[in-house]
Design an enzyme around this catalytic site. Structure first.
Site, PDB file in Angstrom:
ATOM      1  N   CYS A 131       0.806  -1.225   0.000  1.00 42.94           N
ATOM      2  CA  CYS A 131       0.000   0.000   0.000  1.00 42.94           C
ATOM      3  C   CYS A 131       0.839   1.275   0.000  1.00 42.94           C
ATOM      4  O   CYS A 131       0.411   2.296  -0.552  1.00 42.94           O
ATOM      5  CB  CYS A 131      -0.968   0.000   1.184  1.00 42.94           C
ATOM      6  N   HIS A 257      -2.197   6.779   3.310  1.00 42.33           N
ATOM      7  CA  HIS A 257      -0.744   6.776   3.472  1.00 42.33           C
ATOM      8  C   HIS A 257      -0.164   7.964   2.711  1.00 42.33           C
ATOM      9  O   HIS A 257      -0.514   8.190   1.544  1.00 42.33           O
ATOM     10  CB  HIS A 257      -0.130   5.506   2.880  1.00 42.33           C
TER      11      HIS A 257
END
Lengths: 353, 353
Positions: A131, A257
């Site tokens: 990710c 993120h």
């Protein structure tokens, strides 16, 4: 192939699997049957997909019978065991774990960067990147095509949900404990004391803190997460000698993120040209007007499909380097969305075969 | 000089000034009179220093009469006006604002790195670096002495208190609004909606978010905070051509600035030697055993005097580069403590003059 292909979603009730089921309901439908699969613990649960309530089946070899594409959003060890079972039964597996990412016979694919690699899958497996890699690689890939990437120096700001539902739960539990005390956070240990043993999957308190650790310890003090950023960037971009230094840090954010990227290229760069390249690139949106408070943040990126780039600057002391701040929803483009994009491309290929 | 010198603390009631008053109570006493000075709004307040209740005086020219050393923890414009008033009246000024830091006739001092510069102060002013610079410069300076620094690529994780009491208040206000909602942080805009207009000094919500902005906008998209890291590092280390790229990011932490540092040196480095250098260096503590959960975090560094370094790694693709994560209390070593250290060194000098 006449009928629409059958899709199996393995790990359908997890943090990523749940987002994947949502995405299937909102995207152009290319699937015939959708089959939801999970561990025995979650089997029997009902999940709404494409307006239809589906009963989750227990993971078994037979569950893959008749499946054309199986997407896996499960821990590494579960993928290592069950992906080969799915492919033996004839399914193409799209795996979001780290189990197969570095296998030379498994392509590691970001559809905006290296879509041509999907067809080259001798094991019938296509891997989905980590990710954190996905938050930055769309932007970095677009710039690389123009300038030729030589080196990446990156620092991450990773959300709690990167550690799954347990990470989300731990952050909320900890926030409830520190919230309301307006004197907390100024004395060594006061946050640790308030949080107590409720660390969840993190090695230190995450509320009112940042934790410079993600993953497990590898050689010379590097974390597995930091090595993934290096190895996966090299593989996706086809640059086996790319220089990469990464520091991975967990922050008290639920979803999204962020990565501060310092990218050094083989050619001199121009900030305006680079901005135009990012604007033209699919899968990334440039938000870059700090005078107006316009820059990407995880609170704005959460729940959205694209990755977001901003704070684009040419390095003051290196005309070949760009600094850029990128953010992506780690559950969507960072996991479920990229997996679905790959699966849809396989479906299109099967439909025209 | 026979009697102990007189110290004036200007901005005694602010976030940094309060910590400074605490430090004066806990450190070896080198001062005769301590005089607390603040704006008219705070004048008359009583503050405990060295076990004695002092009444805060209003800022005026006369307030500096008889003062030997005046430390300033006030905004840039207040320092710009009042530091020259103090020096005209014969005080040595130690200024923690940005007003004089880049003045070639004002030394910018970190006692562990360039203490010899304190005596060279033609204007009677010694400047204290920015809090983010201070979090990293003790570690970087120690490594520079051994290996010769060539380039810094740094990303910050800056606490709310770097924006003063208003920053602390805003973070607590926002946390109270998002805490308890276990679904928040997964949809674009849900954090913004919960936080509403209570942004405080930040350009975006800070709770459950990271904000890639600190300071004001300068040329080519750089923030003033990022340029301070570049300019101040160069000046403190005496390296006017040092290559520096910084990205400054605010995180939902009350106290403690962290910096992910990628430092490139002129010579090949060794991680074990570098660890030894940091261990021997004054003002920094190495905490580096990730297998045991040992790395620096702001929750552990808050309220402590030293800076903390960990996650020390030699870059895998560059034998001349080190990656290290450093944390410092931005109100102590990042501000009040460094100011006090400089002031004490001036006091020692005056006492032996």
């Amino acid at each position: 192939m006449g009928a629409l292909p059958t899709l199996a979603v393995v790990g359908a009730t997890g943090a990523v699997g749940s987002v994947l089921c949502e995405l299937l309901s909102s995207r152009k439908n290319v699937w015939g049957e959708v089959r939801l699969i999970a561990s025995a613990r979650s089997a029997g649960r009902r999940v709404l997909v494409r307006g239809e309530e589906l009963v989750v089946r227990e993971l078994s070899a037979e569950a893959f019978d008749g499946v054309d594409v199986a997407v896996f959003d499960v821990p590494d060890d579960v993928s290592a065991t069950w992906v080969p079972v799915a492919t033996e039964r004839g399914a193409v597996a799209v795996d979001n774990s780290a189990a197969f990412r570095m296998d030379p016979d498994v392509p590691l694919v970001v559809p905006e960067v290296n879509p041509e690699r999907i067809r080259d899958r001798p094991k019938g497996i296509v891997a989905n990147p980590n990710c954190t890699t996905l938050a930055m690689i769309v932007t970095v890939g677009a710039l690389h095509r123009e300038y030729g990437l030589r080196e990446l120096i990156i620092s991450s700001y990773q959300a709690a949900s990167g550690a799954g539902q347990a990470g989300i739960d731990a952050l909320h539990d900890q926030l409830a404990k520190v919230s309301g005390d307006r004197t907390i956070g100024t004395r060594a240990g006061d946050v640790r004391q308030a949080v107590g043993d409720e660390l969840g999957p993190f090695p230190a308190p995450l509320a009112l803190n940042v934790v410079p650790w993600a993953g497990s310890l590898r050689d010379h003090g590097w974390s597995s997460e930091e090595l993934k950023l290096r190895n996966e960037s090299r593989k996706i971009l086809g640059l086996p000698d790319l220089k990469v230094s990464a520091t991975c840090v967990r922050v008290p954010v639920v979803t999204g993120h962020s990565v501060a990227v310092h990218a050094v290229f083989g050619a001199e760069v121009d900030a305006d040209d680079a901005a135009e390249i990012i604007k033209q690139a699919p899968g990334v949106v440039l938000v870059d007007d700090p005078a107006e408070g316009e820059f990407p943040t995880p609170a704005d990126a959460a729940g959205t499909d694209p990755t977001w780039a901003g704070r684009l600057r040419r390095a003051l002391d290196d005309p070949r380097a760009l600094d850029v701040f990128v953010v992506g929803d780690n559950l969507r483009k960072g996991a479920a969305l990229n997996t679905v994009q790959i699966a849809e491309q396989v479906a299109a290929e099967l439909s025209t075969a």
